[in-house]
Design a protein around this motif. Structure first.
Motif, short mmCIF file in Angstrom:
data_model
loop_
_atom_site.label_atom_id
_atom_site.label_comp_id
_atom_site.label_asym_id
_atom_site.label_seq_id
_atom_site.Cartn_x
_atom_site.Cartn_y
_atom_site.Cartn_z
N THR A 1 67.85 10.00 -16.07
CA THR A 1 67.91 10.96 -17.00
C THR A 1 69.26 11.13 -17.28
OG1 THR A 1 65.84 12.05 -16.20
CG2 THR A 1 67.51 13.32 -17.41
N ILE A 2 70.01 11.34 -18.46
CA ILE A 2 71.12 11.65 -18.91
C ILE A 2 71.43 12.54 -19.63
CG2 ILE A 2 73.25 10.36 -20.05
CD1 ILE A 2 72.08 7.72 -19.28
N LEU A 3 72.29 13.76 -19.36
CA LEU A 3 72.77 14.47 -20.36
C LEU A 3 74.19 14.13 -20.87
CD1 LEU A 3 70.90 16.31 -18.84
CD2 LEU A 3 72.14 18.18 -19.19
N LEU A 4 73.97 13.83 -22.27
CA LEU A 4 75.06 13.16 -23.02
C LEU A 4 76.14 14.01 -23.92
CD1 LEU A 4 76.89 10.30 -23.53
CD2 LEU A 4 74.96 9.93 -25.05
N VAL A 5 77.05 14.52 -23.52
CA VAL A 5 77.89 15.19 -24.44
C VAL A 5 78.73 14.14 -25.31
CG1 VAL A 5 80.05 16.64 -24.71
CG2 VAL A 5 78.25 17.24 -23.19
N ALA B 1 69.57 8.78 -27.82
CA ALA B 1 68.69 9.97 -27.36
C ALA B 1 67.45 10.12 -27.72
CB ALA B 1 69.69 11.35 -27.63
N LYS B 2 66.71 10.71 -26.89
CA LYS B 2 65.38 11.17 -27.34
C LYS B 2 65.28 12.57 -27.81
CE LYS B 2 60.48 11.35 -25.04
NZ LYS B 2 59.90 11.10 -24.16
N ALA B 3 66.23 13.32 -27.12
CA ALA B 3 66.34 14.65 -27.88
C ALA B 3 67.50 15.09 -27.85
CB ALA B 3 65.53 15.37 -26.69
N PHE B 4 67.81 16.42 -28.38
CA PHE B 4 69.15 16.66 -28.69
C PHE B 4 69.34 18.36 -28.50
CE2 PHE B 4 67.38 17.91 -32.66
CZ PHE B 4 68.19 19.14 -33.19
N ALA C 1 64.97 10.43 -19.65
CA ALA C 1 65.27 10.44 -21.21
C ALA C 1 66.88 10.64 -21.35
CB ALA C 1 64.51 11.31 -22.13
N ILE C 2 67.36 10.61 -22.48
CA ILE C 2 68.79 10.91 -22.99
C ILE C 2 68.62 12.12 -23.90
CG2 ILE C 2 70.95 10.49 -23.87
CD1 ILE C 2 70.59 7.58 -23.28
N LEU C 3 69.47 13.25 -23.21
CA LEU C 3 69.46 14.39 -24.07
C LEU C 3 70.88 14.50 -24.49
CD1 LEU C 3 68.75 17.22 -25.04
CD2 LEU C 3 69.61 18.23 -22.99
#
Length: 230
Positions: free
Chosen positions: A184-188, A199-202, A28-30
């Motif tokens: 899986t992505i951590l997106l600033v 995103a799926k979560a934040f 998922a993208i966070l």
């Protein structure tokens, strides 16, 4: 997939993260949100071991990585697209991409996914990276990260400073990397609309800690106004 629990992080004697606890769901993208200067970039750098010191637990899958060196974290499957792109201007497109393969170890090659996502880069492999536009350099930075064969991609403000007609292309590529290729992505990102779409979560960051987090559907306008309005 990737989680931080009660993490403190330091630059010299200055503490930049305080009791940081966040988790990126697998596949998922966070979205990482917050005002400038609150610790979002430091969060990504801490995950890769690029601050002077950190304490607490960082786990990739079921493997603790907080005591690993930066190159070991990269070889475990974490790649970084830094703010400002940081490509090497005198290196060719080819050389910049292959440089990402050093982190993965083994044979260095251009990933099969790159021609599909970035045909311009493949058509101009011998051009110096420094002559590319901002959007093309961002594509190159992503391609370089993909050469690391990552499981997790850390992306710091990937649409910042890019011409508006290219922003939508970069956004669509990020979504494809997640939805089609399973990263899986951590997106600033400062663009709340894009985070809500992708995103799926934040996690909302303030003063070096996560003050709000959850499923993206729970990100309210009130939270955005409280923690991001200037």
């Amino acid at each position: 997939m990737l989680s931080l629990s009660n993490v403190d992080s330091f630059y010299g004697r200055s503490q930049a993260l305080h009791d940081m606890t966040v988790a990126a769901p697998e596949g998922a993208i966070l979205g990482i949100l917050g005002r400038n200067g609150v610790g979002k970039t430091t969060l990504l750098r801490t995950i890769l071991g690029l601050t002077d010191r950190s304490e607490g637990q960082i786990t990739l899958g079921d493997k603790p990585i907080a005591r690993l060196a930066t190159h070991e974290r990269a070889r475990a499957g974490i790649a970084y697209v830094p703010q400002g792109r940081m490509i090497i201007p005198d290196f060719s497109i080819r050389e910049n991409i292959l440089m990402g393969g050093f982190a993965a170890g083994g044979t260095r090659r251009i990933p099969d996914i790159v021609p599909e996502l970035f045909p311009y880069l493949i058509e101009n492999l011998d051009r110096p990276g420094g002559v590319l536009s901002g959007g093309q350099q961002q594509q190159l930075a992503i391609a370089r990260a993909l050469a690391c064969k990552p499981r997790v991609l850390l992306m710091d403000e990937p649409t910042e400073g890019i011409q508006p007609n290219i922003v939508a292309q970069i956004e669509d590529i990020i979504i494809r990397l997640n939805s089609e290729f399973g990263l899986t992505i951590l997106l600033v990102e400062q663009n709340v609309h894009f985070v809500r779409r992708a995103a799926k979560a934040f996690a909302m960051i303030e003063h070096g800690t996560a003050v709000e987090s959850g499923a993206i559907e729970t990100l309210t306008d009130e939270m955005v106004n409280k923690h991001m309005a200037i």
